[in-house]
Scaffold this motif. Structure first.
Motif, PDB file in Angstrom:
ATOM      1  N   ASP A  19     -10.847  -1.753  -4.404  1.00 37.71           N
ATOM      2  CA  ASP A  19     -11.242  -0.570  -3.650  1.00 37.71           C
ATOM      3  C   ASP A  19     -12.333  -0.857  -2.627  1.00 37.71           C
ATOM      4  O   ASP A  19     -12.791   0.045  -1.942  1.00 37.71           O
ATOM      5  CB  ASP A  19     -11.719   0.535  -4.605  1.00 37.71           C
ATOM      6  CG  ASP A  19     -10.606   1.004  -5.525  1.00 37.71           C
ATOM      7  OD1 ASP A  19      -9.437   0.928  -5.112  1.00 37.71           O
ATOM      8  OD2 ASP A  19     -10.897   1.440  -6.642  1.00 37.71           O
ATOM      9  N   HIS A  79     -10.979   8.414   1.044  1.00 46.18           N
ATOM     10  CA  HIS A  79      -9.779   7.793   0.482  1.00 46.18           C
ATOM     11  C   HIS A  79     -10.091   7.004  -0.791  1.00 46.18           C
ATOM     12  O   HIS A  79      -9.341   6.101  -1.180  1.00 46.18           O
ATOM     13  CB  HIS A  79      -9.107   6.899   1.534  1.00 46.18           C
ATOM     14  CG  HIS A  79      -8.425   7.693   2.594  1.00 46.18           C
ATOM     15  ND1 HIS A  79      -9.074   8.126   3.726  1.00 46.18           N
ATOM     16  CD2 HIS A  79      -7.168   8.174   2.670  1.00 46.18           C
ATOM     17  CE1 HIS A  79      -8.241   8.830   4.470  1.00 46.18           C
ATOM     18  NE2 HIS A  79      -7.068   8.869   3.849  1.00 46.18           N
ATOM     19  N   GLU A  80     -11.221   7.350  -1.409  1.00 49.13           N
ATOM     20  CA  GLU A  80     -11.651   6.758  -2.681  1.00 49.13           C
ATOM     21  C   GLU A  80     -11.811   5.240  -2.599  1.00 49.13           C
ATOM     22  O   GLU A  80     -11.490   4.502  -3.509  1.00 49.13           O
ATOM     23  CB  GLU A  80     -10.707   7.160  -3.800  1.00 49.13           C
ATOM     24  CG  GLU A  80     -10.662   8.657  -4.008  1.00 49.13           C
ATOM     25  CD  GLU A  80      -9.739   9.110  -5.122  1.00 49.13           C
ATOM     26  OE1 GLU A  80      -9.093   8.245  -5.762  1.00 49.13           O
ATOM     27  OE2 GLU A  80      -9.665  10.321  -5.362  1.00 49.13           O
ATOM     28  N   GLU A  82     -14.599   1.969  -1.443  1.00 47.99           N
ATOM     29  CA  GLU A  82     -16.025   1.646  -1.460  1.00 47.99           C
ATOM     30  C   GLU A  82     -16.356   0.833  -0.211  1.00 47.99           C
ATOM     31  O   GLU A  82     -16.098  -0.368  -0.145  1.00 47.99           O
ATOM     32  CB  GLU A  82     -16.368   0.858  -2.712  1.00 47.99           C
ATOM     33  CG  GLU A  82     -17.833   0.533  -2.866  1.00 47.99           C
ATOM     34  CD  GLU A  82     -18.682   1.762  -3.075  1.00 47.99           C
ATOM     35  OE1 GLU A  82     -19.830   1.771  -2.565  1.00 47.99           O
ATOM     36  OE2 GLU A  82     -18.228   2.718  -3.722  1.00 47.99           O
TER      37      GLU A  82
END
Length: 87
Positions: A19, A79-80, A82
Motif C-alpha cells: 500500500d 484510495h487507502e 500510504e
C-alpha cells in the motif's frame, strides 16, 4: 557506517509494503509529451513549465498526476494508500 540511498525499483517494491506509494515532482512538459504520444484527448491546457506531482506505486508505475502535492497525498489516502515523499 555507510547507508546507501539508491534503491532499484524492484528493491523498493520488495520492502513488503503493497500500500506504499511515493509522490514526486514531475515536469508538466514530460507528462504532456507522454499524453501526446498516446493520442489522448488534448482538451486540457497545462503550462509546460509548471511542476506537477505524480503518485507512483512501489514498482515505479505512475498511478496519477495531480496539480499540487497536497492533492497527490489526499488522492493516495482516499484510495487507502500510504504516501511518502520523494525528493
Amino acid at each position: 557506517m555507510i547507508i546507501s540511498t539508491d534503491m532499484t525499483e524492484q528493491a523498493f517494491a520488495d520492502l513488503g509494503a503493497p500500500d506504499l506509494v511515493y509522490v514526486r515532482e514531475v515536469a508538466a512538459a514530460e507528462v504532456m509529451a507522454e499524453v501526446a504520444a498516446s493520442d489522448a484527448d488534448q482538451t486540457i491546457q497545462i503550462d509546460p513549465r509548471s511542476t506537477l506531482y505524480a503518485v507512483h506505486s512501489a514498482d515505479g508505475e505512475r498511478l496519477a498526476v495531480l496539480a499540487d502535492r497536497e492533492s497527490a497525498f489526499a488522492a493516495a489516502v482516499a484510495h487507502e494508500l500510504e504516501p511518502v515523499s520523494v525528493h
